[in-house]
Design a protein around this motif. Sequence first.
Motif, PDB file in Angstrom:
ATOM      1  N   PRO A 171       0.819  -1.212   0.000  1.00  0.00           N
ATOM      2  CA  PRO A 171       0.000   0.000   0.000  1.00  0.00           C
ATOM      3  C   PRO A 171       0.855   1.265   0.000  1.00  0.00           C
ATOM      4  O   PRO A 171       1.826   1.379   0.744  1.00  0.00           O
ATOM      5  N   THR A 172       0.469   2.187  -0.857  1.00  0.00           N
ATOM      6  CA  THR A 172       1.251   3.399  -1.103  1.00  0.00           C
ATOM      7  C   THR A 172       0.313   4.601  -1.098  1.00  0.00           C
ATOM      8  O   THR A 172      -0.799   4.532  -1.628  1.00  0.00           O
ATOM      9  N   ALA A 173       0.760   5.698  -0.517  1.00  0.00           N
ATOM     10  CA  ALA A 173      -0.051   6.915  -0.474  1.00  0.00           C
ATOM     11  C   ALA A 173      -0.303   7.422  -1.892  1.00  0.00           C
ATOM     12  O   ALA A 173       0.565   7.345  -2.764  1.00  0.00           O
ATOM     13  N   LEU A 174      -1.491   7.947  -2.094  1.00  0.00           N
ATOM     14  CA  LEU A 174      -1.890   8.409  -3.422  1.00  0.00           C
ATOM     15  C   LEU A 174      -0.923   9.456  -3.981  1.00  0.00           C
ATOM     16  O   LEU A 174      -0.586   9.422  -5.169  1.00  0.00           O
ATOM     17  N   HIS A 175      -0.439  10.352  -3.126  1.00  0.00           N
ATOM     18  CA  HIS A 175       0.459  11.401  -3.628  1.00  0.00           C
ATOM     19  C   HIS A 175       1.771  10.809  -4.133  1.00  0.00           C
ATOM     20  O   HIS A 175       2.380  11.337  -5.069  1.00  0.00           O
ATOM     21  N   SER A 176       2.196   9.686  -3.538  1.00  0.00           N
ATOM     22  CA  SER A 176       3.431   9.033  -3.995  1.00  0.00           C
ATOM     23  C   SER A 176       3.240   8.398  -5.371  1.00  0.00           C
ATOM     24  O   SER A 176       4.144   8.420  -6.208  1.00  0.00           O
ATOM     25  N   ILE A 177       2.058   7.819  -5.596  1.00  0.00           N
ATOM     26  CA  ILE A 177       1.755   7.237  -6.904  1.00  0.00           C
ATOM     27  C   ILE A 177       1.721   8.331  -7.966  1.00  0.00           C
ATOM     28  O   ILE A 177       2.311   8.186  -9.045  1.00  0.00           O
ATOM     29  N   LYS A 178       1.057   9.436  -7.648  1.00  0.00           N
ATOM     30  CA  LYS A 178       0.987  10.558  -8.597  1.00  0.00           C
ATOM     31  C   LYS A 178       2.374  11.124  -8.887  1.00  0.00           C
ATOM     32  O   LYS A 178       2.686  11.488 -10.030  1.00  0.00           O
ATOM     33  N   LYS A 179       3.215  11.187  -7.854  1.00  0.00           N
ATOM     34  CA  LYS A 179       4.580  11.696  -8.019  1.00  0.00           C
ATOM     35  C   LYS A 179       5.373  10.797  -8.961  1.00  0.00           C
ATOM     36  O   LYS A 179       6.089  11.274  -9.850  1.00  0.00           O
ATOM     37  N   GLY A 180       5.241   9.468  -8.784  1.00  0.00           N
ATOM     38  CA  GLY A 180       5.942   8.529  -9.651  1.00  0.00           C
ATOM     39  C   GLY A 180       5.536   8.668 -11.105  1.00  0.00           C
ATOM     40  O   GLY A 180       6.375   8.592 -12.008  1.00  0.00           O
ATOM     41  N   ILE A 181       4.246   8.902 -11.327  1.00  0.00           N
ATOM     42  CA  ILE A 181       3.755   9.084 -12.701  1.00  0.00           C
ATOM     43  C   ILE A 181       4.300  10.383 -13.290  1.00  0.00           C
ATOM     44  O   ILE A 181       4.774  10.413 -14.427  1.00  0.00           O
ATOM     45  N   SER A 182       4.256  11.459 -12.501  1.00  0.00           N
ATOM     46  CA  SER A 182       4.725  12.756 -13.014  1.00  0.00           C
ATOM     47  C   SER A 182       6.221  12.743 -13.302  1.00  0.00           C
ATOM     48  O   SER A 182       6.694  13.426 -14.207  1.00  0.00           O
ATOM     49  N   HIS A 183       6.967  11.933 -12.552  1.00  0.00           N
ATOM     50  CA  HIS A 183       8.416  11.809 -12.776  1.00  0.00           C
ATOM     51  C   HIS A 183       8.756  10.791 -13.862  1.00  0.00           C
ATOM     52  O   HIS A 183       9.934  10.550 -14.138  1.00  0.00           O
ATOM     53  N   LYS A 184       7.698  10.165 -14.430  1.00  0.00           N
ATOM     54  CA  LYS A 184       7.879   9.154 -15.482  1.00  0.00           C
ATOM     55  C   LYS A 184       8.771   7.997 -15.000  1.00  0.00           C
ATOM     56  O   LYS A 184       9.647   7.518 -15.722  1.00  0.00           O
ATOM     57  N   ASP A 185       8.534   7.571 -13.755  1.00  0.00           N
ATOM     58  CA  ASP A 185       9.290   6.448 -13.207  1.00  0.00           C
ATOM     59  C   ASP A 185       9.037   5.188 -14.036  1.00  0.00           C
ATOM     60  O   ASP A 185       7.896   4.922 -14.439  1.00  0.00           O
ATOM     61  N   GLY A 186      10.079   4.412 -14.263  1.00  0.00           N
ATOM     62  CA  GLY A 186       9.938   3.168 -15.014  1.00  0.00           C
ATOM     63  C   GLY A 186       9.230   2.084 -14.239  1.00  0.00           C
ATOM     64  O   GLY A 186       8.660   1.154 -14.809  1.00  0.00           O
ATOM     65  N   ARG A 187       9.270   2.196 -12.917  1.00  0.00           N
ATOM     66  CA  ARG A 187       8.590   1.234 -12.043  1.00  0.00           C
ATOM     67  C   ARG A 187       7.524   1.977 -11.246  1.00  0.00           C
ATOM     68  O   ARG A 187       7.810   2.980 -10.604  1.00  0.00           O
ATOM     69  N   LEU A 188       6.282   1.494 -11.312  1.00  0.00           N
ATOM     70  CA  LEU A 188       5.189   2.127 -10.586  1.00  0.00           C
ATOM     71  C   LEU A 188       4.435   1.103  -9.755  1.00  0.00           C
ATOM     72  O   LEU A 188       4.104   0.015 -10.236  1.00  0.00           O
ATOM     73  N   ASN A 189       4.175   1.465  -8.508  1.00  0.00           N
ATOM     74  CA  ASN A 189       3.337   0.679  -7.612  1.00  0.00           C
ATOM     75  C   ASN A 189       1.945   1.299  -7.623  1.00  0.00           C
ATOM     76  O   ASN A 189       1.783   2.473  -7.274  1.00  0.00           O
ATOM     77  N   LEU A 190       0.941   0.518  -8.027  1.00  0.00           N
ATOM     78  CA  LEU A 190      -0.425   1.036  -8.169  1.00  0.00           C
ATOM     79  C   LEU A 190      -1.336   0.661  -7.007  1.00  0.00           C
ATOM     80  O   LEU A 190      -2.555   0.838  -7.090  1.00  0.00           O
ATOM     81  N   ASP A 191      -0.761   0.145  -5.913  1.00  0.00           N
ATOM     82  CA  ASP A 191      -1.576  -0.230  -4.751  1.00  0.00           C
ATOM     83  C   ASP A 191      -1.800   1.003  -3.880  1.00  0.00           C
ATOM     84  O   ASP A 191      -0.921   1.412  -3.121  1.00  0.00           O
ATOM     85  N   ALA A 192      -2.986   1.587  -3.989  1.00  0.00           N
ATOM     86  CA  ALA A 192      -3.323   2.780  -3.205  1.00  0.00           C
ATOM     87  C   ALA A 192      -4.077   2.426  -1.923  1.00  0.00           C
ATOM     88  O   ALA A 192      -4.743   3.276  -1.331  1.00  0.00           O
TER      89      ALA A 192
END
Length: 231
Positions: A171-192
């Motif tokens: 489980p990951t905070a929503l803001h962390s998921i959004k941050k990963g997407i905005s930074h174009k991270d190659g690895r993303l955890n989608l468990d909110a």
Amino acid sequence: MARYALTDIHGCARTLKAMVEEQLKLQKTDELYILGDLVNKGPDSKGVIDFILHLQAQRYQVLCLRGNHDQMLLKAAKNGPKDLRLTQTEKELVLQSFAIADFEHLPKKYVRFLKELPYYFELPDYYLVHAGFDFKQDDIFRDKDAMLNIRGYEVDWSKISNKKLLHGHTPTALHSIKKGISHKDGRLNLDAGCVYYRNAAYGNLVALDLDTQALYVQPNVDRPYAVARKS
């Protein structure tokens, strides 16, 4: 045609249905990938699987992976609840949703569904997995336990052909998921942390558009139910 991924529904059937019907407005030409942990902890594990089976029967392209909780429920159907890492209340929620007195009586339809869940998907541009891969292994695709349970690993991009990696499990905070997407991270955890509605940072089901990187957020609408606060 759109491609979406989401993960860690944990028995929140109403929330999944709201995501698919109201947020994504899923079409039969779309592809929806669910990265495991369909069941356990939440109020309606049976309802989650029933909704997925209904979509598949209607020829929607919904493809599901196996998560550690799907594996646990499968084991409990065979050996009883000793391997289920759930509170007593969470166990009762699962039994109630399937209208059974014990896990060994899980209906064959659901056992068959869980048994057929694969451990990962390879797409032209992504690898999808529940937890991740043990990149220290020579053959990362042989370690099924890692795919279900691993945490805290470094990605060796050469072993996944420099494709993007999507997973859940932690489980990951929503803001962390959004941050990963905005930074174009190659690895993303989608468990909110959809099931953990009592935690301010969690309580959302999110879906990622694999092509546009748009993130859809569906707050938990299955509440209230008895669930532990995620520490």
